[in-house]
Design an enzyme around this catalytic site. Structure first.
Site, PDB file in Angstrom:
ATOM      1  N   HIS A 305      35.632  35.520  42.137  1.00  0.00           N
ATOM      2  CA  HIS A 305      35.493  36.650  43.069  1.00  0.00           C
ATOM      3  C   HIS A 305      34.042  37.127  43.184  1.00  0.00           C
ATOM      4  O   HIS A 305      33.775  38.333  43.192  1.00  0.00           O
ATOM      5  CB  HIS A 305      36.390  37.814  42.619  1.00  0.00           C
ATOM      6  CG  HIS A 305      37.853  37.489  42.679  1.00  0.00           C
ATOM      7  ND1 HIS A 305      38.580  37.567  43.835  1.00  0.00           N
ATOM      8  CD2 HIS A 305      38.719  37.055  41.724  1.00  0.00           C
ATOM      9  CE1 HIS A 305      39.841  37.211  43.598  1.00  0.00           C
ATOM     10  NE2 HIS A 305      39.946  36.889  42.327  1.00  0.00           N
ATOM     11  N   ASP A 376      39.847  37.807  36.504  1.00  0.00           N
ATOM     12  CA  ASP A 376      41.081  37.212  37.040  1.00  0.00           C
ATOM     13  C   ASP A 376      40.794  35.970  37.876  1.00  0.00           C
ATOM     14  O   ASP A 376      39.696  35.784  38.390  1.00  0.00           O
ATOM     15  CB  ASP A 376      41.846  38.239  37.894  1.00  0.00           C
ATOM     16  CG  ASP A 376      41.012  38.727  39.072  1.00  0.00           C
ATOM     17  OD1 ASP A 376      39.799  38.956  38.868  1.00  0.00           O
ATOM     18  OD2 ASP A 376      41.554  38.878  40.176  1.00  0.00           O
ATOM     19  N   GLU A 377      41.815  35.145  37.981  1.00  0.00           N
ATOM     20  CA  GLU A 377      41.860  34.000  38.887  1.00  0.00           C
ATOM     21  C   GLU A 377      40.646  33.064  38.838  1.00  0.00           C
ATOM     22  O   GLU A 377      40.097  32.698  39.886  1.00  0.00           O
ATOM     23  CB  GLU A 377      42.081  34.482  40.332  1.00  0.00           C
ATOM     24  CG  GLU A 377      43.353  35.286  40.492  1.00  0.00           C
ATOM     25  CD  GLU A 377      43.630  35.711  41.929  1.00  0.00           C
ATOM     26  OE1 GLU A 377      44.738  35.451  42.392  1.00  0.00           O
ATOM     27  OE2 GLU A 377      42.725  36.297  42.579  1.00  0.00           O
ATOM     28  N   PRO A 378      40.220  32.629  37.645  1.00  0.00           N
ATOM     29  CA  PRO A 378      39.155  31.624  37.621  1.00  0.00           C
ATOM     30  C   PRO A 378      39.673  30.333  38.262  1.00  0.00           C
ATOM     31  O   PRO A 378      40.831  29.969  38.070  1.00  0.00           O
ATOM     32  CB  PRO A 378      38.888  31.425  36.127  1.00  0.00           C
ATOM     33  CG  PRO A 378      40.143  31.854  35.447  1.00  0.00           C
ATOM     34  CD  PRO A 378      40.720  32.943  36.294  1.00  0.00           C
TER      35      PRO A 378
END
Ligand SMILES: *[C@@H]1O[C@H](CO)[C@@H](O)[C@H](O)[C@H]1NC(C)=O
Ligand SMILES: *[C@@H]1O[C@H](CO)[C@@H](O)[C@H](O)[C@H]1NC(C)=O
Ligand SMILES: *[C@@H]1O[C@H](CO)[C@@H](O)[C@H](O)[C@H]1NC(C)=O
Length: 638
Positions: A305, A376-378
């Site tokens: 992100h 979050d969300e690598p």
């Protein structure tokens, strides 16, 4: 002791009319324990609050005195069963006296927010608390107890006028046109105010210490005034943490002294304006929040992100400036969880130089003891697109998880150097099984809370199936041809038979025909759904101690200032009650959503009256006739 006295204007009043049954429960969130009497107690024209001199408390007393004068709340509920004769009382309430044990306790996690409120049939009521922050909660409760005396006078609304100018926002008055609003006199005194059901005795304290709302200001930008209004609404609901998801791949709106380029290049530029938050804006928001007993916890999401960082510092990111999927459209081959791409490069020294500067400055801008590091969300494939990363992995025999671990170790080091307690999204621990230090607080959004708790972490509960307020507005991807289905696709009958047998038919409905509506976390989380979430679900008593509280979250792909209040309220209020009052009542019973409905209905109108454009829940008729719209035969009528 120095006292500050807040007075409000005067005038006289006349006896009250009939009040609705059930109104005694119109407090939101519902207090731990309340006992009610049977009398109306009028506010004296000289009514004022007296309390110790402390700046946040003094400002809160001013604020609530002004709410009392301006609000003059009339409950929306019609008398359910009219109570014929009400005992009158000639006593009037002249003062609310506030006592605080310790004026210096800082606002922080686990601060004592308990209070007691005694309103006897006398001229003086008393609010007692251990801290200023508890007194602020008690003032909110007091304000909710005060109502306008009911009146039988009814006249037609003037809902139309010749020069209706729609430029002025109508959000704060959903019924009257502009001319009428101009002519209407806002109440300027305490005339006609009454507290029903006195004597009242309230003993209240929150079930959870962390009662938050997360707002994403990176996918779409919100002006400062909208954030301030949100803080107001949070304080009405006794919420105490504003989790500010400041940056993301789409924009970096935070202006930093040490790295101004991040916002100069990474913030949205729109019609000649750069959409940023200045240091002054941050100070104003932090102070405004603190006045309302709300902590502001900043989140700078990383290492994923972070596409927006590349506009200033391309060298520290990987896979930027691409379409977020490969041409095969295979989700397993994505480069980011959503458009747009970009992830911090975990093997470059320069990455850590910049990250450490960002964290250092943000830690000084936001005084709170906690700092949210994102995490979050690598997406490992994004790193694979960069030869420097893949070469490094080969040379040093490192896995992707090793790289993520390395990144987070560095980040956590900077956070602890800034003397903050870190919060991270749960992903690295519960999905990637990385052994991060146990002082990291995990914000749980996809997995059962139990998973993180069993591993020994303290958690903030934000399960997306209940508390993601952005869900259910349809897919936002462009050129989504899946919406174009004129006729429901046919499921072959042998497949249908199997689905029916295993009760799976719902899972296979196409999105346009009774299905999910096309966004990843559909459907829309109704207030009932939000209210049903128990952060302590399936946890033992011992495990529940690891739950600091929870947060509702608004990701802003499909929201901006035009939609903000509607997305948040009153659904965030449903979460606020679970967090303040607990998922179970004083008898250990799951909270009765049927009991909550009339109260929620009234609260929504009251939020509108206080300037929050909260979404309507039912036809007005249902609120005026409590329980007669219930989905099952109402217990009240049995
Ligand atoms: C690479 O690391 C793995 C464990 O992560 C280990 O089993 C393997 O022997 C290592 N290979 C080399 C060449 O060092
Ligand atoms: C939209 O999607 C359809 C179906 O995948 C495709 O045929 C079409 O070329 C796309 N249109 C654009 C403008 O990309
Ligand atoms: C509740 O917890 C138990 C283990 O403690 C677990 O086996 C079970 O799957 C959990 N139930 C749900 C519905 O998550």
């Amino acid at each position: 002791m120095k006292l500050s006295v807040i007075t409000t204007a005067l005038l006289c009043s006349f006896p009250s009319m009939i009040l609705a049954k059930n109104y005694q429960s119109l407090i939101w969130p519902i207090p731990h324990s309340v006992s009610w009497g049977e009398h109306d107690l009028e506010l004296d024209s000289s009514f004022h609050m007296i309390g110790p001199s402390q700046q946040e408390l003094t400002r809160a007393m001013q604020r609530y005195s002004s709410i009392l004068v301006k609000e003059h709340w009339k409950p929306v509920q019609h008398p359910f069963r009219e109570e014929a004769s009400k005992r009158q009382h000639d006593q009037t309430l002249q003062t609310l006296e506030i006592h605080v044990d310790d004026l210096d306790v800082p606002l922080d996690l686990e601060v004592d927010e308990s209070y007691t409120l005694e309103i006897p049939l006398k001229h003086k009521a008393t609010l007692k608390s251990a801290t200023v922050w508890g007194a602020i909660r008690g003032l909110e409760t007091f304000s909710q107890l005060v109502q306008q005396k009911s009146s039988r006078k009814v006249k037609d609304i003037n809902s139309h006028s010749e020069d209706d100018n729609v430029e002025e926002s109508d959000a704060f008055d959903i019924f009257n046109d502009k001319d009428t609003r101009k002519k209407m006199k806002r109440p300027t005194s305490l005339d006609q105010l009454v507290i029903p059901k006195v004597p009242i005795s309230i003993d209240d304290a929150p079930a959870y210490s962390h009662r938050g709302l997360m707002l994403d200001t990176a996918r779409n930008y919100y002006p400062v005034k909208d954030i301030l209004r949100t803080l107001n609404a949070m304080s009405y609901n006794k919420m105490n943490v504003f989790h500010w998801h400041l940056t993301d791949s789409q924009s970096f709106p935070l202006k930093l002294d040490s790295l101004p380029e991040l916002a100069d290049k990474g913030a949205y530029q729109f019609q000649g304006k750069r959409l940023v938050y200045s240091k002054k804006d941050i100070e104003r928001i932090v102070k405004y929040a603190r006045d309302r007993g709300i902590r502001v916890i900043p989140e700078i999401d990383m290492p994923a992100h972070t596409g927006s960082w590349a506009l200033a510092y391309k060298d520290i990111t990987t896979c930027t400036g691409r379409y977020y999927m490969e041409p095969d459209n295979d989700w397993e081959h994505r480069l980011a969880a959503e458009p747009t791409t970009g992830q911090l490069n975990p093997i470059k020294a320069e990455t850590y130089e910049i990250v450490s500067k960002v964290i250092k400055e943000i830690a000084t801008l936001f005084p709170d003891s906690h700092y949210h590091g994102g995490g979050d969300e690598p997406v490992y494939r994004c790193w694979d697109k960069d030869a420097s990363v893949t070469d490094y992995m080969k040379q040093h025999n490192k896995t992707h998880d090793d790289l993520l671990h390395q990144f987070l170790d560095n980040e956590l080091g900077f956070i602890s150097k800034a003397k903050k307690t870190p919060i991270l999204w749960e992903d690295a621990v519960t999905n990637n099984n990385l052994p991060l230090p146990k002082d990291v607080v995990l914000q749980v959004w996809t997995n059962p809370a139990q998973l993180a708790v069993k591993k020994g972490y303290r958690i903030i509960a934000s399960n997306y199936n209940f508390w993601y307020l952005d869900c259910g507005h349809g897919g936002w991807g462009g050129n989504d041809t899946s919406y174009n289905e004129q006729v429901a696709p046919e499921i072959p009958s042998d497949v249908q038979t199997v689905l029916d047998k295993h009760d799976l038919a719902d899972n296979y409905r196409p999105s346009n025909w009774g299905g999910s509506g096309g966004d990843w976390c559909s459907p829309f989380k109704s207030w009932q759904r939000v209210y049903s979430y128990d952060p302590a679900f399936n946890l033992t008593k011992e495990q529940t101690k690891s739950v600091l509280g929870g947060e509702v979250a608004l990701w802003s792909e499909q929201s901006d200032a035009a939609a903000l209040d509607l997305r948040l309220w009153p659904r965030a209020a449903a979460a606020a009650e679970i967090l303040w009052s607990g998922g179970k009542d004083e008898n250990g019973k799951t909270r009765d959503i049927g009991d909550a409905m009339p109260r929620m209905f009234d609260w929504r109108y009251r939020l509108v009256h206080r300037g929050i454009a909260a979404e309507p829940l039912q036809p007005l008729w249902c609120g005026q006739n409590p329980h007669l719209c219930d989905a099952t035969y109402p217990a009240a009528l049995l």
